[in-house]
Write an enzyme that holds these catalytic residues in place. Structure first.
Site, PDB file in Angstrom:
ATOM      1  CB  SER A  39     -40.973  78.697 -22.992  1.00  0.00           C
ATOM      2  OG  SER A  39     -42.124  79.440 -22.404  1.00  0.00           O
TER       3      SER A  39
ATOM      4  CD  GLU B 201       8.360  48.640  13.065  1.00  0.00           C
ATOM      5  OE1 GLU B 201       7.935  48.333  14.074  1.00  0.00           O
ATOM      6  OE2 GLU B 201       8.935  49.668  13.011  1.00  0.00           O
TER       7      GLU B 201
END
Length: 839
Positions: free
Chosen positions: A482, A91
């Site tokens: 319950s 690069e």
């Protein structure tokens, strides 16, 4: 003549100087204009790029990752030189020389573009310019952006060092496959750390920034290898590698995860499940989604992976058992077109494109498959991703679906997509045959946690996470039935009642705005004066309603809120039977406080959260270790843990309640399905018409709960109950939990004493009494209990003639059916959901 010549050339020189000065002033003006209101480059010095947040199990094993941009930040000093060299060569070969932009590269690129008449245009951006574009500017290909980029690049070179700039670049750059930065890319493409990358692999990564979307290592193999070889040549040219290294690296093929040469890093992690997704849901709410998905958090979860698998299989087994009991064979609902079934490549590709559950391992791993041929007695299948040791004939015979009605051809068509799993020998694990499976329509949730510190060790929110991400352990609001009753009994015990108090089990009639409500027991029978203990062991509705009426539903609601069952409890009487909806998560956490003696415990899925710098930003356990930092302690003195945990219930009440719920397991509604080697307490729950079934129970250190039901509630049918359906799930899981975590007797408080009681009549017995009906009840100090019929509680509902009596043959709606096999009662005539009628 000479003067004229000099005058001519002087004019030309003056013109050139003037032109150059004008051009310089123009360029300076342009740069000055665009230099106004530029983003501050100084913020780059404190930039923290979005990074992956990772979840680890309690043992430190990586179990999941979350990120919008898949990035693992690595400081520049930890990035190997070969990686730096590859990117600089590819690069920006003059990176360490130029001052932000490279005039030679710009000139060369311009010359090449002019020479090729625009056909060959290449970029000349330096790494510094790319950092400016990625961090501070947009990616627009305009002259204006380029000018701003040059200005910022020259500025940042005076603020940051070259290594600082390179660190930003190597951690920010997009390298394809949703990978940002070199560390994540090394893992994505090679399943390696940066230190393990070879020269050719580093060169491959450096080849990607030019066109990451067009350099796929499989689809664009030749193109990406050519680019890799170019990078290797540049590394040689710049002196980073020698000729031998270059030639050896260039001769090697490109091996990647994508081409199947390396295992994926995801393969080392378990599939995403309900637990880690719930961590995501909770922490993204706490810290914000941006911080969770991009903050690079290190999250230590409480999950025990071994127990998580046991929880999943226990719940799945119960759901599959119920589903098969219905006798209906189903496909997945997906089909593959007939013209794709002729070639294996075609149907395999079609299967791979379908969104199906691939995370089920009940029995063995489940695989999607397509029906290629079918007759009444045999189906030939095309199975996805079959292991080589199970490459037997892919057929299923009719005896495999003896649980279902009809033949194979009655239930399946060519092209149907189904699930199959291998049936293997229990002795040696050898393959025997293939078996059809299906994801049940019934769903449910399961959760287990430590009663002392709230650490959730297992959570399963449904049959399969990939089939349905809705977490029924934390998100489903269901009626507990319950399973809520212990909170009524807790309020009663704290209000002066005892386990031996006699409560009337007789008909009740209540006027409501919607009509008359007549709750009854599961058996449609009434048992007269009965001790409180029997009321909870046998889950008697009428006794519970009388207790709630006596204590007051405002008091009961206060207990439910204190334990975290509800944020705001509704105080109508039917809620004593659990008609108000809550979550399994809240119920299990509440039961933990019964188990630990009445101290508040906050459930948590996370032990600790650290930020990207290793600083702890959340810790669940707020207890302190006293004297732990002392270098030397005097003899007889030792460190101890101090806790400021609040008390939500009297410890005597907690033990009395635990003792009574032990009776539920020993001889009550869960006696036939829960059988552990350590003392166990718990409570079943079944809503009206058995639309939801529950069991929540605990040992001395682990609490766990289960519920089963359809997502759109509907009756589960004859024989469905909390004890018969959820009890086995709890029992299977807890057998493994007891084996791993142990268990012991529940701690007996110091401020109380035992008396022998007849559990049937509530009468006081001699200290040496023994027998099936003898139970040692615990009473608080200073309490002089009254036994037998001298202390009858009717809850304000008298037993006289003012109550309606049963006429011959008349039946009332049964709101509780804890005893399996007694049959399904008639539908409720009023308030099925709004008034509960649950057990």
């Amino acid at each position: 003549m000479l003067r004229a010549t000099f005058s001519f050339f002087g004019g030309i020189f003056s013109f050139l100087i003037t032109g150059m000065l004008a051009a310089a002033l123009l360029i300076a003006g342009v740069f000055w204009y665009y230099a106004q209101d530029l983003p501050s480059h100084e913020q780059l010095a404190n930039y923290a790029p979005p990074s992956i947040s990772r979840i680890y199990s309690g043992e430190g094993r990586l179990i999941d990752e979350f990120a919008q941009e898949r990035r693992l930040f690595t400081p520049i000093e930890d990035i190997p030189e070969r990686v730096k060299a590859a990117f600089i060569s590819a690069e920006d070969r003059n990176f360490y020389v130029h001052g932000g932009f490279d005039l030679r590269a710009i000139g060369a690129a311009a010359y090449q573009a002019i020479e090729s008449r625009g056909r060959n245009v290449r970029g000349a951006s330096t790494i510094t310019q790319q950092v400016m574009k990625n961090f501070l500017l947009s990616g627009d290909r305009t002259g204006e952006r380029k000018i701003k980029e040059l200005i910022l690049a020259s500025r940042v070179e005076g603020t940051l060092t070259k290594d600082d700039i390179l660190e930003l670049y190597l951690n920010e750059i997009f390298l394809g496959q949703n990978s940002y930065g070199v560390t994540a890319a090394a893992q994505t493409y090679f399943n390696k750390t940066l230190d393990d990358l070879t020269i050719e692999e580093a060169a491959f990564l450096a080849a990607l920034p030019q066109a990451p979307s067009n350099y796929h290592p499989v689809r664009n193999y030749d193109r990406v290898v050519a680019r890799r070889d170019y990078v290797l040549g540049e590394m040689l040219r710049n002196g980073y590698i020698d000729r031998g290294q270059h030639d050896r690296a260039k001769a090697l093929p490109l091996l990647t995860v994508q081409s199947g040469d390396f295992p994926s890093s995801r393969d080392a992690m378990p599939p995403r499940d309900y637990f880690t997704d719930e961590v995501r849901r909770q922490l993204s709410g706490t810290f914000g989604e941006d911080e969770f998905f991009g903050g690079g958090l290190s999250i230590r979860a409480t999950v025990d992976p071994e127990m998580q698998e046991k929880a999943a299989h226990a719940l799945q087994r119960a759901l599959e058992s119920y589903d098969r009991g219905l006798g209906e064979l189903r496909s997945t609902g997906e089909t593959i077109a007939p013209d794709l079934l002729g070639r294996e490549e075609d149907w395999r590709a079609a299967l791979a494109e379908l969104t199906l559950a691939r995370d089920i391992t009940l029995g063995n791993r489940w695989y999607p498959a397509v029906v290629l041929e079918v007759s009444p007695d045999r189906a030939r299948l095309g199975i996805e991703a079959v292991p080589s040791d199970r490459n037997a004939p892919h057929v299923v015979d009719r005896p495999d679906i003896d649980w279902a009605r009809g033949s194979l051809s009655d239930n399946l068509n060519v092209g149907d997509v189904v699930y199959v799993r291998a049936v293997t020998s229990e002795n040696d694990g050898s393959f025997q045959r293939w078996s059809l499976r299906q994801i049940p329509e019934i769903q449910g949730g399961f959760m287990a946690m430590d009663v002392n510190n709230g650490r959730v060790i297992a959570m399963q929110g449904g049959f399969s996470y990939e089939a349905s991400v809705f977490n029924r352990a934390t998100q489903a609001q269901r009626q507990p039935g319950s399973a809520f009753k212990p909170f009524v009994y807790a309020a009663a015990l704290d209000s002066g009642f005892t386990p031996a108090t006699i409560v009337i089990d007789a008909p009740i009639e209540i006027d409501t705005p919607q009509g008359v409500w007549r709750p009854t027991n599961a058996s449609n029978q009434f048992y007269g004066p009965t001790p409180v203990r029997t009321g909870i062991e046998r889950s008697r509705n009428l006794m519970t309603v009388r207790l709630a009426q006596e204590v007051g539903m405002d008091v009961v609601g206060g207990y439910a809120e204190r334990f975290g069952v509800y944020d705001q409890a509704q105080t109508y009487l039917a809620n004593a039977l659990g008609s108000q909806e809550t979550t399994l998560f809240q119920m299990v956490a509440a039961y933990a406080m019964f188990a630990n003696g009445g101290e508040r415990v906050e459930p948590t899925l996370v032990d600790r959260v650290q930020d990207r710098y290793g600083r702890t930003i959340y810790r669940h356990d707020q207890r302190n270790c006293v004297d732990c930092n002392e270098a030397g302690l005097v003899e007889g003195r030792k460190p101890w843990i101090s806790s400021t945990r609040a008390r939500v219930m009297d410890e005597v009440t907690a033990y009395q309640l635990t003792s009574m719920m032990q009776g539920v397991v020993q001889r009550g509604t869960a006696a036939s399905t829960v059988n552990l080697s350590v003392p166990t307490a718990g409570k079943t729950g079944t809503t009206n018409d058995a639309r939801d079934v529950w069991f929540v129970g605990y040992t001395s250190n682990i609490v766990a709960g289960c519920y089963l039901g359809y997502d759109q509630p509907k009756p589960l049918g004859r024989g469905a109950g909390g004890g018969s359906m959820c009890g086995p799930v709890f029992n299977e899981f807890m057998q493994h939990a007891v084996e791993k975590y142990g268990g012991g007797r529940f701690r007996v408080p110091d401020n109380g004493y035992f008396l022998k009681i007849d559990r049937v009549t509530g009468a006081r017995l001699p200290d040496d009494a023994s027998g099936a009906n003898v139970v040692a009840e615990f009473f608080r100090e200073g309490e002089e209990p009254i036994f037998g019929l001298a202390a009858i509680i009717d809850g304000g509902f008298a037993m006289g003639g003012d109550l309606p009596m049963f006429a011959p043959g008349e039946q009332y709606e049964a709101l509780e059916r804890e005893d399996a096999g007694r049959g399904t009662p008639p539908p409720a005539s009023f308030g099925t959901v709004t008034t509960g009628g649950l057990y």
